[in-house]
Design a protein around this motif. Structure first.
Motif, mmCIF file in Angstrom:
data_model
loop_
_atom_site.group_PDB
_atom_site.id
_atom_site.type_symbol
_atom_site.label_atom_id
_atom_site.label_comp_id
_atom_site.label_asym_id
_atom_site.label_seq_id
_atom_site.Cartn_x
_atom_site.Cartn_y
_atom_site.Cartn_z
ATOM 1 N N LEU A 53 3.531 -3.453 6.967
ATOM 2 C CA LEU A 53 4.299 -2.424 7.952
ATOM 3 C C LEU A 53 5.202 -1.637 6.942
ATOM 4 O O LEU A 53 5.475 -0.526 7.615
ATOM 5 C CB LEU A 53 5.089 -3.040 8.921
ATOM 6 C CG LEU A 53 4.341 -3.932 10.115
ATOM 7 C CD1 LEU A 53 5.482 -4.690 10.717
ATOM 8 C CD2 LEU A 53 3.572 -3.006 11.037
ATOM 9 N N CYS A 54 5.372 -1.934 5.636
ATOM 10 C CA CYS A 54 6.234 -0.857 5.098
ATOM 11 C C CYS A 54 5.695 -0.320 3.849
ATOM 12 O O CYS A 54 6.259 0.324 3.169
ATOM 13 C CB CYS A 54 7.345 -2.180 4.555
ATOM 14 S SG CYS A 54 8.566 -2.561 5.227
ATOM 15 N N ASP A 55 4.357 -0.171 4.005
ATOM 16 C CA ASP A 55 3.633 0.625 3.071
ATOM 17 C C ASP A 55 3.387 2.222 3.583
ATOM 18 O O ASP A 55 2.589 2.692 3.235
ATOM 19 C CB ASP A 55 2.174 0.130 2.756
ATOM 20 C CG ASP A 55 1.300 0.165 4.027
ATOM 21 O OD1 ASP A 55 1.973 0.211 5.215
ATOM 22 O OD2 ASP A 55 0.149 -0.230 3.940
ATOM 23 N N VAL A 56 4.340 2.597 4.217
ATOM 24 C CA VAL A 56 4.486 3.982 4.781
ATOM 25 C C VAL A 56 5.509 4.726 4.010
ATOM 26 O O VAL A 56 6.717 4.348 4.054
ATOM 27 C CB VAL A 56 4.642 3.905 6.358
ATOM 28 C CG1 VAL A 56 4.737 5.265 6.654
ATOM 29 C CG2 VAL A 56 3.581 3.057 7.004
ATOM 30 N N GLU A 57 5.211 5.940 3.561
ATOM 31 C CA GLU A 57 6.146 6.767 3.120
ATOM 32 C C GLU A 57 6.310 8.147 3.604
ATOM 33 O O GLU A 57 5.370 8.416 4.640
ATOM 34 C CB GLU A 57 5.898 7.316 1.742
ATOM 35 C CG GLU A 57 6.268 6.282 0.707
ATOM 36 C CD GLU A 57 5.715 6.555 -0.957
ATOM 37 O OE1 GLU A 57 5.428 7.791 -0.970
ATOM 38 O OE2 GLU A 57 5.930 5.584 -1.597
ATOM 39 N N LEU A 58 7.340 8.595 4.080
ATOM 40 C CA LEU A 58 7.533 9.852 4.768
ATOM 41 C C LEU A 58 6.882 10.874 4.080
ATOM 42 O O LEU A 58 7.064 11.239 2.855
ATOM 43 C CB LEU A 58 9.096 10.044 4.686
ATOM 44 C CG LEU A 58 9.759 10.932 5.815
ATOM 45 C CD1 LEU A 58 9.641 10.376 7.231
ATOM 46 C CD2 LEU A 58 11.075 11.067 5.685
#
Lengths: 278, 188
Positions: A53-58
């Motif tokens: 879930l945290c492999d997202v960058e703005l």
């Protein structure tokens, strides 16, 4: 292992057990290699979920757009000074002449259906993008472009007539007018769409819509509703902004590939004035 | 009337944008919708900032709560037939009773290599379960903190988390079976 113990192990991994349950689980862990292995798997599952879930960058640009939007909101939540300043930024007033005659927005006869419609801002943006930029590019009315506002009376769907605003004081020339809008007459909404080109900047297009019925956006969740002198609805679809408002029985929208603040400044300078009839 | 420190909001709230976007993207599944949701969240928070009282955990839980409520409101509008809390609860209780008879532990796997499967399983979760799982997995909040953010009893958080974890475990068992990997049950 009991179903209850599976769940206790999961909650133990989260550090969420009461002292009593914690003691029970720790006794089980001391006695059972299976329980200890399962505890590790619960911890691994949480870590895997965290990574997944945290492999997202703005994405680039999002932070700036949102920060700008908040700053704009702050400005509009401020004092009259802001409104006056923004008003003065566009010195030339744009006057939208609405024709009384023949059932125009201000001259609509009692009994004419004026029920609101909900097309969403995309209805405006689709016309702006597909009509102004493509189908009608280069269309000239009255034999010349630019044309005077008073000469550009749209006559659509029979008796709906409206004059379009003269934006030349702020550098935009009227280049076309049509009846493209959502379902047009089919949806019971008659509309005039006028599009303008900035002098010397052919890609800088804006559109003005005047419709026979209130075509609201889909509620106020995805958009901004601001109470200034008028109540504006603002929405941005892709890179195109729509500012919509109702006034004096008419329904108007200004559309352009501009940031909301700039387009709202333009809208703020539009004055709705009743023409004396033609 | 001016709000308290006009830049205070930006300084306190905007640093959390990436985390909010991450949650929004996992809730909505689409970058454009996620951006829209985060923007709405910040605008609503900005307008309500005067009423916000900074607590121990800072502004982030408050922002997440606004984001979650905004998301639920949108989802309800899109469904056009929002379920009531009661029916939601009843449906859940029925499911949970069924689940309790058949609780799964996570299978034996190399958990370093199943992020994709875990992500896919999370995307399959119903929004109410996904929201709890997101906060649990990404923020490391306690159950009580999650309950406060989502505005629900802690028991509901625990129940939903149980369901969500069970769904993940089930999906990973399926994955292990499809790929002929030894699960715990088969190994023993």
């Amino acid at each position: 292992m009991t179903p209850d113990l599976h769940e206790l192990l999961a909650r133990y991994a989260d550090g969420e057990l009461s002292a009593e349950d914690r003691a029970r689980v720790e006794a089980e862990l001391a006695a059972s290699a299976d329980a200890a292995a399962e505890l590790e798997r619960w911890r691994s599952l949480r870590l895997a979920a965290h990574r997944a879930l945290c492999d997202v960058e703005l994405p680039a640009g999002v932070a700036d757009r949102i920060a700008r939007r908040v700053a704009t909101d702050r400005g509009f939540a401020g004092t009259r000074t802001y409104r006056i300043a923004s008003f003065l930024a566009v010195a030339a007033a744009i006057v939208l002449f609405v024709v009384f005659r023949s059932g125009g927005p201000l001259g609509r006869r009692p009994g004419v259906v004026q029920a609101g419609a909900v097309f969403g801002p995309a209805a405006y943006v689709d016309v702006f993008e597909n009509c102004a930029k493509h189908h009608h590019a280069g269309v000239k009315l009255e034999g010349s472009c630019p044309i005077a506002a008073r000469e550009a009376v749209g006559r659509v769907c029979g008796d709906y007539r409206v004059a379009v605003p003269d934006l030349r004081p702020i550098g935009y020339e009227l280049c076309g007018i049509c009846q493209c809008f959502g379902g047009g007459c089919k949806e019971g909404v008659r509309g005039v769409h006028a599009y303008y080109q900035r002098s010397g900047a052919p890609d800088d297009l804006i559109s003005v819509f005047s419709t026979s019925a209130c075509v609201k956006f889909q509620g106020c969740d995805k958009i901004e509703c601001r109470q200034t002198k008028r109540t504006y609805e603002l929405a941005t679809v892709r890179t195109v902004t729509v500012v919509r408002w109702d006034e004096s029985g008419g329904h108007f929208a200004l559309v352009g590939e501009k940031n909301p603040k700039d387009l709202e400044k333009l809208a703020e300078s539009v004055q709705i004035a009743a023409a004396t009839g033609r | 009337m001016r709000k308290r420190g006009e830049t205070a909001f930006e300084q306190a709230a905007l640093p959390h944008m990436e985390i909010l976007y991450r949650v929004a993207l996992r809730l909505t599944g689409r970058p454009a919708d996620a951006e829209d949701l985060v923007q709405d969240t910040f605008l609503k928070a900005h307008r309500a900032f005067d009423r916000f009282e900074m607590r121990e955990h800072g502004i982030r839980p408050w922002l997440l709560r606004i984001l979650h409520n905004t998301y639920l409101n949108r989802a309800a509008k899109e469904r056009n037939s929002p379920r009531t809390a009661d029916s939601e609860l009843l449906a859940f209780v029925a499911d949970e009773n069924e689940d309790n008879a058949n609780v799964l532990a996570p299978p034996v796997l190399n958990y370093e290599k199943v992020d994709g499967e875990v992500r896919a399983a999370i995307e399959q979760l119903a929004p109410e379960f996904r929201a709890v799982l997101l906060l649990w997995a990404t923020m490391e909040y306690t159950y009580q903190e999650i309950a406060e953010i989502l505005g629900m009893p802690i028991g509901t958080v625990m129940s939903r988390l149980h369901r969500a974890r069970q769904q993940l475990a089930r999906s990973l068992h399926d994955y292990a079976r499809e790929n002929r990997l030894p699960t715990r049950e088969e190994a023993s």
